[in-house]
Write an enzyme that holds these catalytic residues in place. Structure first.
Site: not given
Ligand code: BV8
Length: 312
Positions: A130, A76, A211, A144, A138, A214
């Site tokens: 996100h 990060y 933190c 905390c 914390c 705390c």
């Molecule tokens: C949750 C922060 C439940 C951290 C991120 C169905 C429903 C609900 C959940 C799930 C589900 N199925 C699976 C899940 C679980 C999971 C999930 O989705 N897994 C995936 C892998 C299948 N989801 C979760 O865990 C979520 N939480 O569901 O909790 C819950 C409910 C109640 C109580 C407790 C729990 C939380 C998900 C959030 C994860 N955190 N980010 C960090 O960044 O370090 S996700 C992170 O990855 C990003 O924020 C972003 O969302 C994701 C990446 O995706 P993109 O942004 O699309 O990036 P990517 O590289 O994939 O694609 C880039 C695109 O751009 C490509 O298409 C490319 O072709 C294009 N591109 C490239 N260059 C260009 C371009 N386009 C235009 N111009 C360009 N120049």
């Protein structure tokens, strides 16, 4: 799908989109890492993607942080530094401008890089699904509950500075002493995080952000990790927007692989409320969940170039 994936932008389709936008009062946008690609920030799944070398779930989960806070904080800290060095691009500014002229416009950003905010996107029309790299809280959520607090310090603690590329990052120097005495050190930059084998034994919890309230628990980035719920206030705001009349006219799906849920699910929800879908992506294969449908627009190319054309 309205535009062949390999063709240059189809002016007729661009015109048809402009007509639809001009007649719209309620528009959603869903932003992904591709929107910031032209600002120099690597995407997650693209070539050289940040997570190509580390599977997302190996770095962005509470369990990963629990098991290896030094590595997760390095990841990060590295991204904080890169995002601070980056500048918003023309797409970020075009979206902010649309928000100012269209009260019914709402941006749902998956991006944690802070670039929409730095492009002066009206905050009331920007939902950070996100979280953000630039706030910390914390880890002790029971007793905390410090934070989230804005934090732009880079590196957030000296131990997270990464050696300059001339130095051998794998040298068995204890980073703690190196970070405090070797003046060649500078904040994490250029080096690909996957090339850095940190002598983790030197990144003791006391080297990591702790933190201030705390004083015993670690601070964590205020991002949503996999397996964590999106912020309830964000979920409620988005659900309220989608549920309220009148129907949604358009959803702009900009630079996202649409693979992460529940964020990607908003595309189908908007469709169900009458929205037409407009995708901007360099890859036609990253279709919305459920695939392309009649009436969709697909504009292939760099969001930083295409989004300003679409929103002008
Ligand atoms: C949750 C922060 C439940 C951290 C991120 C169905 C429903 C609900 C959940 C799930 C589900 N199925 C699976 C899940 C679980 C999971 C999930 O989705 N897994 C995936 C892998 C299948 N989801 C979760 O865990 C979520 N939480 O569901 O909790 C819950 C409910 C109640 C109580 C407790 C729990 C939380 C998900 C959030 C994860 N955190 N980010 C960090 O960044 O370090 S996700 C992170 O990855 C990003 O924020 C972003 O969302 C994701 C990446 O995706 P993109 O942004 O699309 O990036 P990517 O590289 O994939 O694609 C880039 C695109 O751009 C490509 O298409 C490319 O072709 C294009 N591109 C490239 N260059 C260009 C371009 N386009 C235009 N111009 C360009 N120049």
């Amino acid at each position: 799908m309205a535009t062949s994936p390999s063709a240059p932008i189809d002016l007729a389709q661009l015109h048809s989109f402009h007509v639809a936008l001009a007649q719209s009062t309620r528009v959603l946008s869903l932003l992904g890492a591709g929107l910031s690609a032209s600002s120099g920030l690597p995407t997650f799944r693209g070539a050289g993607g940040l997570w190509r070398t580390h599977d997302a779930t190996s770095l962005a989960t509470p369990e990963a942080f629990e098991a290896n806070p030094g590595l997760v904080w390095q990841f990060y800290s590295y991204r904080r530094h890169m995002a601070l060095q980056a500048q918003p691009n023309a797409a970020h500014y075009a979206l902010a401008e649309l928000a100012r002229r269209m009260p019914g416009f709402l941006t749902l950003s998956q991006n944690v890089d802070g670039l929409s905010q730095r492009a002066n996107h009206p905050p009331a029309q920007l939902q950070l699904l996100h979280g953000t790299l630039f706030a910390v809280r914390c880890m002790d959520r029971e007793l905390c509950r410090y934070g989230p607090e804005p934090n732009f310090v880079d590196p957030i603690v000296p131990a997270l500075a990464i050696p300059t590329s001339g130095a051998d990052p794998t040298a068995n120097t204890t980073r703690h002493s190196a970070a405090t005495t070797d003046h060649n050190h500078q904040p994490a930059q250029d080096l690909d995080i996957s090339n850095i084998s940190v002598p983790l034994d030197s990144l003791s919890p006391s080297d990591l952000p702790t933190c201030p309230k705390c004083t015993h628990a670690l601070l964590r980035p205020n991002v949503v990790w996999f397996g964590e719920s999106l912020p309830w206030t964000v979920l409620e705001t988005v659900d309220t927007y989608i549920a309220q009349p009148p129907p949604i006219d358009l959803i702009l799906v900009l630079g996202t692989s649409a693979k992460v849920f529940p964020a990607a699910g908003y595309i189908a929800e908007a469709r169900a409320k009458g929205a037409r879908v407009c995708v901007v992506n360099t890859d036609v294969n990253d279709a919305p969940p459920g695939g392309w449908q009649e009436g969709d627009w697909f504009f292939r190319g760099d969001a930083a170039v295409l989004v300003p054309m679409l929103l002008e």
